[in-house]
Motif scaffolding. Structure first.
Motif, PDB file in Angstrom:
ATOM      1  N   ILE A  24     -55.903  27.152 -15.885  1.00 35.23           N
ATOM      2  CA  ILE A  24     -56.218  25.846 -15.303  1.00 35.23           C
ATOM      3  C   ILE A  24     -55.499  25.719 -13.976  1.00 35.23           C
ATOM      4  N   ALA A  25     -56.265  25.407 -12.942  1.00 34.47           N
ATOM      5  CA  ALA A  25     -55.686  25.185 -11.611  1.00 34.47           C
ATOM      6  C   ALA A  25     -56.568  24.198 -10.867  1.00 34.47           C
ATOM      7  N   ARG A  26     -55.930  23.318 -10.107  1.00 30.22           N
ATOM      8  CA  ARG A  26     -56.642  22.317  -9.297  1.00 30.22           C
ATOM      9  C   ARG A  26     -57.625  21.498 -10.134  1.00 30.22           C
ATOM     10  N   GLY A  27     -57.257  21.230 -11.390  1.00 31.57           N
ATOM     11  CA  GLY A  27     -58.044  20.349 -12.228  1.00 31.57           C
ATOM     12  C   GLY A  27     -59.241  20.985 -12.897  1.00 31.57           C
ATOM     13  N   ARG A  28     -59.366  22.330 -12.784  1.00 29.72           N
ATOM     14  CA  ARG A  28     -60.520  22.999 -13.379  1.00 29.72           C
ATOM     15  C   ARG A  28     -60.088  24.252 -14.125  1.00 29.72           C
ATOM     16  N   PHE A  29     -60.978  24.695 -14.990  1.00 27.22           N
ATOM     17  CA  PHE A  29     -60.781  25.997 -15.618  1.00 27.22           C
ATOM     18  C   PHE A  29     -61.163  27.075 -14.611  1.00 27.22           C
ATOM     19  N   VAL A  30     -60.282  28.067 -14.429  1.00 27.61           N
ATOM     20  CA  VAL A  30     -60.531  29.154 -13.488  1.00 27.61           C
ATOM     21  C   VAL A  30     -60.382  30.474 -14.224  1.00 27.61           C
ATOM     22  N   ASP A  31     -60.878  31.525 -13.609  1.00 26.20           N
ATOM     23  CA  ASP A  31     -60.705  32.855 -14.178  1.00 26.20           C
ATOM     24  C   ASP A  31     -59.209  33.178 -14.243  1.00 26.20           C
ATOM     25  N   VAL A  32     -58.794  33.788 -15.349  1.00 29.84           N
ATOM     26  CA  VAL A  32     -57.369  34.091 -15.527  1.00 29.84           C
ATOM     27  C   VAL A  32     -56.846  34.938 -14.377  1.00 29.84           C
ATOM     28  N   ALA A  33     -57.689  35.816 -13.849  1.00 30.00           N
ATOM     29  CA  ALA A  33     -57.267  36.662 -12.734  1.00 30.00           C
ATOM     30  C   ALA A  33     -56.968  35.846 -11.477  1.00 30.00           C
ATOM     31  N   ASP A  34     -57.520  34.617 -11.416  1.00 33.64           N
ATOM     32  CA  ASP A  34     -57.309  33.760 -10.245  1.00 33.64           C
ATOM     33  C   ASP A  34     -56.196  32.747 -10.448  1.00 33.64           C
ATOM     34  N   ALA A  35     -55.525  32.819 -11.583  1.00 34.10           N
ATOM     35  CA  ALA A  35     -54.435  31.864 -11.842  1.00 34.10           C
ATOM     36  C   ALA A  35     -53.288  32.119 -10.880  1.00 34.10           C
ATOM     37  N   PRO A  36     -52.688  31.074 -10.337  1.00 34.76           N
ATOM     38  CA  PRO A  36     -51.543  31.259  -9.437  1.00 34.76           C
ATOM     39  C   PRO A  36     -50.406  31.993 -10.146  1.00 34.76           C
ATOM     40  N   GLY A  37     -49.633  32.723  -9.384  1.00 34.77           N
ATOM     41  CA  GLY A  37     -48.552  33.506  -9.970  1.00 34.77           C
ATOM     42  C   GLY A  37     -47.480  32.670 -10.626  1.00 34.77           C
ATOM     43  N   ASP A  38     -47.354  31.393 -10.185  1.00 31.81           N
ATOM     44  CA  ASP A  38     -46.322  30.534 -10.766  1.00 31.81           C
ATOM     45  C   ASP A  38     -46.854  29.688 -11.922  1.00 31.81           C
ATOM     46  N   ALA A  39     -48.051  30.006 -12.430  1.00 32.52           N
ATOM     47  CA  ALA A  39     -48.635  29.216 -13.520  1.00 32.52           C
ATOM     48  C   ALA A  39     -47.776  29.314 -14.776  1.00 32.52           C
ATOM     49  N   GLN A  40     -47.540  28.179 -15.405  1.00 39.67           N
ATOM     50  CA  GLN A  40     -46.825  28.163 -16.676  1.00 39.67           C
ATOM     51  C   GLN A  40     -47.712  28.747 -17.765  1.00 39.67           C
ATOM     52  N   ARG A  41     -47.147  29.588 -18.624  1.00 44.87           N
ATOM     53  CA  ARG A  41     -47.904  30.202 -19.711  1.00 44.87           C
ATOM     54  C   ARG A  41     -47.494  29.554 -21.035  1.00 44.87           C
ATOM     55  N   ILE A  42     -48.509  29.163 -21.807  1.00 39.84           N
ATOM     56  CA  ILE A  42     -48.301  28.537 -23.113  1.00 39.84           C
ATOM     57  C   ILE A  42     -49.022  29.358 -24.163  1.00 39.84           C
ATOM     58  N   ASP A  43     -48.291  29.765 -25.184  1.00 43.18           N
ATOM     59  CA  ASP A  43     -48.901  30.509 -26.287  1.00 43.18           C
ATOM     60  C   ASP A  43     -49.686  29.527 -27.153  1.00 43.18           C
ATOM     61  N   ALA A  44     -51.015  29.661 -27.146  1.00 43.32           N
ATOM     62  CA  ALA A  44     -51.883  28.768 -27.911  1.00 43.32           C
ATOM     63  C   ALA A  44     -52.586  29.525 -29.034  1.00 43.32           C
ATOM     64  N   SER A  45     -51.988  30.590 -29.494  1.00 41.69           N
ATOM     65  CA  SER A  45     -52.601  31.399 -30.554  1.00 41.69           C
ATOM     66  C   SER A  45     -52.857  30.545 -31.793  1.00 41.69           C
TER      67      SER A  45
END
Length: 425
Positions: A24-45
């Motif tokens: 998620i970036a800029r209010g939308r779902f984006v391709d994981v490859a396009d996620a900013p490098g500083d994106a917080q990662r949450i384990d949602a398994s």
């Protein structure tokens, strides 16, 4: 509300049973490859992702009754329940019957909301049923749902005019179906053995279904869009099913969580928490409502979230204010009575509680699939968690919670509105 910082949710399960990572970036779902490098990662398994829920029937009480609820507290309860948009009913003070009043409700939502707040306009001035409100001016402000909820548009000519007038605007009339001659202001209990034994004024099921029968024919005649609010009877289900089978009218219907779960015997204690309009019905009506929600005759679940102060409820049963809380436990009830029984799968839940209400309300950016490019409105669910409902822990300002003390699913792990986390356990 947290800032819309970029996120990556790993191991999320989708309604089709597949697992994926969501960025998620800029209010939308984006391709994981396009996620900013500083994106917080949450384990949602193991967590299930649904589109953010949408409620077509919410009472937020502001302006006019802020001692019972405010936009801030009501939308906080909505976010806790997995909602990313609510439609605010117009029985406020002042009534939302002008463009200015509708704009004010929308501005309150922008200022204080933990989810999107969409104003519903009144059908008639002051919700008095005598003269059409400023329908065109409100429609020009973007209002698409109109209702006198709490009062029935009982005059046939007024209903015909409203349906006709709103047709060019693609507006919908959402009816509180209650024939005032058959079920007057004092009616408060399903008319039958229980009302007779308790000495409570009866609310017969035909007071609802006869209004809906008239209205669906007016909808067919005018070509306007019609929505039946909080239907509660088997006869109303039959009428809606008949109208949809004919296929000549634009007709939709909703059911509340309390009418899916709670029945007439709950009023035998005279506990005014269980006073609601329309009233709780016997089990045969509940079964008809569940079947109709499963087969699509009933299109959506609407909470009819109706907060009241303790003082408003602290009266004899026939005098106390009608209404129940609903936003926080709506999904729990649907899980309990529809999913666990096999009547609805999770795709069906996403349709009845997100996509369909957004479609009826013409809210194009809500109810969208959880997919790359779409607005990041979602709710993450832990389907295994249950809890005892405690009204004291509600995010709502009010405490008239009919589910207090019940063991129900407690699934909402995280709610995200436009990329912002509005609730996280």
């Amino acid at each position: 509300m947290s800032d819309a910082n970029p996120l990556v949710l790993t191991g999320v399960e989708l309604v089709d049973g597949s697992s994926t990572d969501l960025a998620i970036a800029r209010g939308r779902f984006v391709d994981v490859a396009d996620a900013p490098g500083d994106a917080q990662r949450i384990d949602a398994s193991g967590l299930l992702a649904l589109p953010g829920l949408v409620d077509l029937h919410t009472h937020l009480r502001e302006p006019g009754k802020e001692d019972a609820e405010t936009v801030e507290t009501g939308t906080r309860a909505a976010a806790r329940g997995g909602y990313t948009a609510v439609f605010a009913m117009p029985n406020l003070d002042p009534t939302t019957d002008t463009a200015e009043a509708a704009q004010y409700v929308a501005e309150l939502g922008l200022r204080d909301g933990h989810c999107e707040v969409v104003p519903i306009g009144a059908v008639t001035k002051g919700r008095e049923g005598a003269e059409l409100a400023e329908l065109g001016l409100m429609a020009a402000q973007g209002v698409r749902v109109f209702s006198d909820d709490g009062a029935c548009v009982h005059d046939s000519l007024i209903m015909r005019r409203a349906l006709t007038y709103l047709k060019p605007y693609d507006g919908v009339v959402a009816q509180h179906a209650q024939d005032p001659r058959l079920a007057g202001p004092s009616a408060c209990c399903h008319e039958g053995e229980v009302s007779g034994r308790l000495g409570l004024p009866g609310w017969p099921s035909v007071a609802e279904s006869t209004i809906i029968a008239r209205d669906v024919q007016l909808a067919e005649f005018t070509g306007g869009r019609y929505h039946a609010c909080h239907i509660s009877t088997a006869e109303s289900v039959d009428v809606i099913r008949w109208a949809k089978k004919r296929g000549r009218a634009q007709v939709t219907a909703e059911v509340t969580p309390h009418h899916l779960l709670l029945d007439t015997p709950h009023v035998e204690t005279y506990d005014t928490t269980f006073k609601v309009n329309p009233p709780l019905r016997p089990s045969e009506h509940i079964e008809a409502l569940r079947e109709a929600l499963a087969d699509g005759t009933i299109d959506i679940v609407g909470t009819d979230h109706a907060p009241h102060t303790v003082q408003d409820k602290d009266h004899p049963f026939d005098v106390a204010s009608p209404g129940m809380l609903g936003l926080e436990e709506s999904l729990a009830v649907v899980m309990e009575v529809m999913v666990h029984s096999g009547r609805l799968d999770w795709a069906g839940v996403a349709d009845r509680m997100s996509a369909a209400p957004a479609r009826i309300g013409r809210l194009a950016h809500q109810g969208r699939p959880v997919a790359v490019g779409e607005p990041a409105n979602l709710v993450l669910l832990d389907r295994s968690r249950r809890a005892m409902v405690d009204r004291a822990r509600s995010a709502s300002k009010a405490r008239n919670n009919p589910y207090h003390g019940l063991d129900l699913p407690d699934p909402v792990e995280l709610t995200m509105w436009a990329g912002k986390v509005t609730f996280r356990r």
